[in-house]
Write an enzyme that holds these catalytic residues in place. Structure first.
Site, PDB file in Angstrom:
ATOM      1  N   GLU A  41       0.835  -1.204   0.000  1.00 54.49           N
ATOM      2  CA  GLU A  41       0.000   0.000   0.000  1.00 54.49           C
ATOM      3  C   GLU A  41       0.875   1.262   0.000  1.00 54.49           C
ATOM      4  OE1 GLU A  41      -1.716   0.871   3.726  1.00 54.49           O
ATOM      5  OE2 GLU A  41      -2.332   2.816   2.970  1.00 54.49           O
ATOM      6  N   ASP A  45       0.263   3.926  -2.978  1.00 53.24           N
ATOM      7  CA  ASP A  45      -0.091   5.318  -2.716  1.00 53.24           C
ATOM      8  C   ASP A  45       0.746   6.255  -3.600  1.00 53.24           C
ATOM      9  OD1 ASP A  45      -0.874   7.706  -1.058  1.00 53.24           O
ATOM     10  OD2 ASP A  45       1.213   7.574  -0.435  1.00 53.24           O
ATOM     11  N   ASP A 114      -7.248   1.754   1.675  1.00 54.70           N
ATOM     12  CA  ASP A 114      -5.965   1.042   1.759  1.00 54.70           C
ATOM     13  C   ASP A 114      -5.893  -0.068   0.714  1.00 54.70           C
ATOM     14  OD1 ASP A 114      -5.290   2.582   3.908  1.00 54.70           O
ATOM     15  OD2 ASP A 114      -5.478   1.001   5.415  1.00 54.70           O
ATOM     16  N   GLU A 117      -5.300   1.127  -2.790  1.00 47.79           N
ATOM     17  CA  GLU A 117      -3.894   1.496  -2.972  1.00 47.79           C
ATOM     18  C   GLU A 117      -2.997   0.259  -3.033  1.00 47.79           C
ATOM     19  OE1 GLU A 117      -3.569   5.921  -0.996  1.00 47.79           O
ATOM     20  OE2 GLU A 117      -3.291   4.209   0.333  1.00 47.79           O
TER      21      GLU A 117
END
Lengths: 228, 228
Positions: A41, A45, A114, A117
């Site tokens: 993650e 991101d 989350d 991502e």
């Protein structure tokens, strides 16, 4: 599901497993040597930040940095990402511990964000940036045209900057019709450039109808440009 | 300079011009239709986030997300970027308005940081991500080995995780020597894995010397791995 809906075929399926596994599930299965999604993650991101930034930079060549930043912040956020995750049915694939399941973590926007991502991180590692770009071109960017971020966009200014990028163009908005009762009137406006009609829009005020007309004109112009 | 020092040859030099032009310079030259760096900096910021995240993700395969994030935050920040900008002599190329020049903006860390990001944005647009990766491999990542971020890294844990990634390994730290006067003593420690010495380090405490030994061992192991 990924294969049917998006044409994506993971080479390393263990990356997908990692992307959809929550720490609570790992804790409940200590012997399986599982990984949870947080590291992937972290990467995903940053991948989203770049892909969205690059798209906005190219799509809005005249938007100043401040507006680009506000638009990016509205797109790269928990609210948007959690909706994308549900739209892609990612919520069904999360591996959760029993306690978190009971606490309805599966519907929690922060967890869904989350997971979106971490999926992007896994896709990037497995298939590279071009495939991520293709994926978010299907899932994320159409929301701009659907109006999710219209409160941040001024279509009239955008259209003017687009049309006048190579010199002066005469842009006119004209009322085509109004309809409805006096206390709930709607307006229809057209927009034209050097006499050629480019779009029509409807709204509860002339201003709103002009914005809608400019938006339609931009969509038509950009679609024609992409088809070139 | 870019060509000699980094082997970079810009195709679109107007991107470089944009990356090094401050708004105050544009304001003083209204007829030249110049662009200032802010939009490119918006993109460059996201490029740096991804390149640094990807490097850390791969280089530290066992570091949990929280530590990766702290490390990234220390690398992707005004303090680091402004130093990189000066190291690359970018400060000499900024086009500033007279007022900003007088106010010593050329030495201002926030401006230097912006310019480093806008350069990265321009490089990304002109040459793609691979060339950006090569550039920051020369300018940014060596700082990890030079110890800029050591306060965030625990080399002993990192070495242990690296060595034990495929199973148990017996890691030992041993004192080799101590020297200096009683009130300013230094220690020399070695680190070995399954009896084979991997590194030696010196420090003002045994703990610091162990960290230095672990750091040296990691550098040797990673250099050997890269040479494979």
């Amino acid at each position: 599901m990924l294969k049917e809906q998006f044409g994506i075929d993971f080479k390393k399926t263990e990356l997908l497993d990692e992307a959809f596994t929550h720490a609570s599930y790992v804790n409940e299965h200590p012997k399986e040597n599982l990984k949870y999604y947080e590291r992937i993650e972290f990467l995903g991101d940053a991948v989203m930040q770049l892909c969205v930034s690059e798209y906005l930079f190219i799509r809005f060549p005249n938007l100043p940095e401040g507006k680009l930043s506000r638009l990016r912040a509205a797109m790269v956020c928990e609210d948007s990402f959690s909706k994308f995750a549900v739209e892609c049915s990612f919520d069904k694939y999360i591996r959760l511990g029993k306690g978190e399941e009971k606490a309805k973590a599966r519907q929690r926007p922060s967890l869904l964000c989350d997971i979106f991502e971490s999926f992007i991180g896994a896709l990037y590692l497995d298939q590279g940036k071009t495939v991520v770009d293709q994926f978010i071109r299907q899932v994320v960017f159409p929301k701009i045209d659907l109006g999710w971020f219209d409160h941040l966009l001024d279509h009239k200014t955008e259209l003017q900057e687009y049309l006048q990028r190579n010199g002066d163009v005469n842009i006119e908005y004209q009322e085509l019709a109004d309809f409805g009762p006096e206390n709930d009137k709607s307006y229809q406006m057209t927009v034209s450039a050097d006499g050629k009609t480019l779009g029509v829009g409807t709204g509860h005020s002339k201003k709103a109808a002009e914005q809608a007309a400019a938006k339609q004109a931009l969509q038509t112009l950009l679609a024609a440009k992409r088809a070139d």
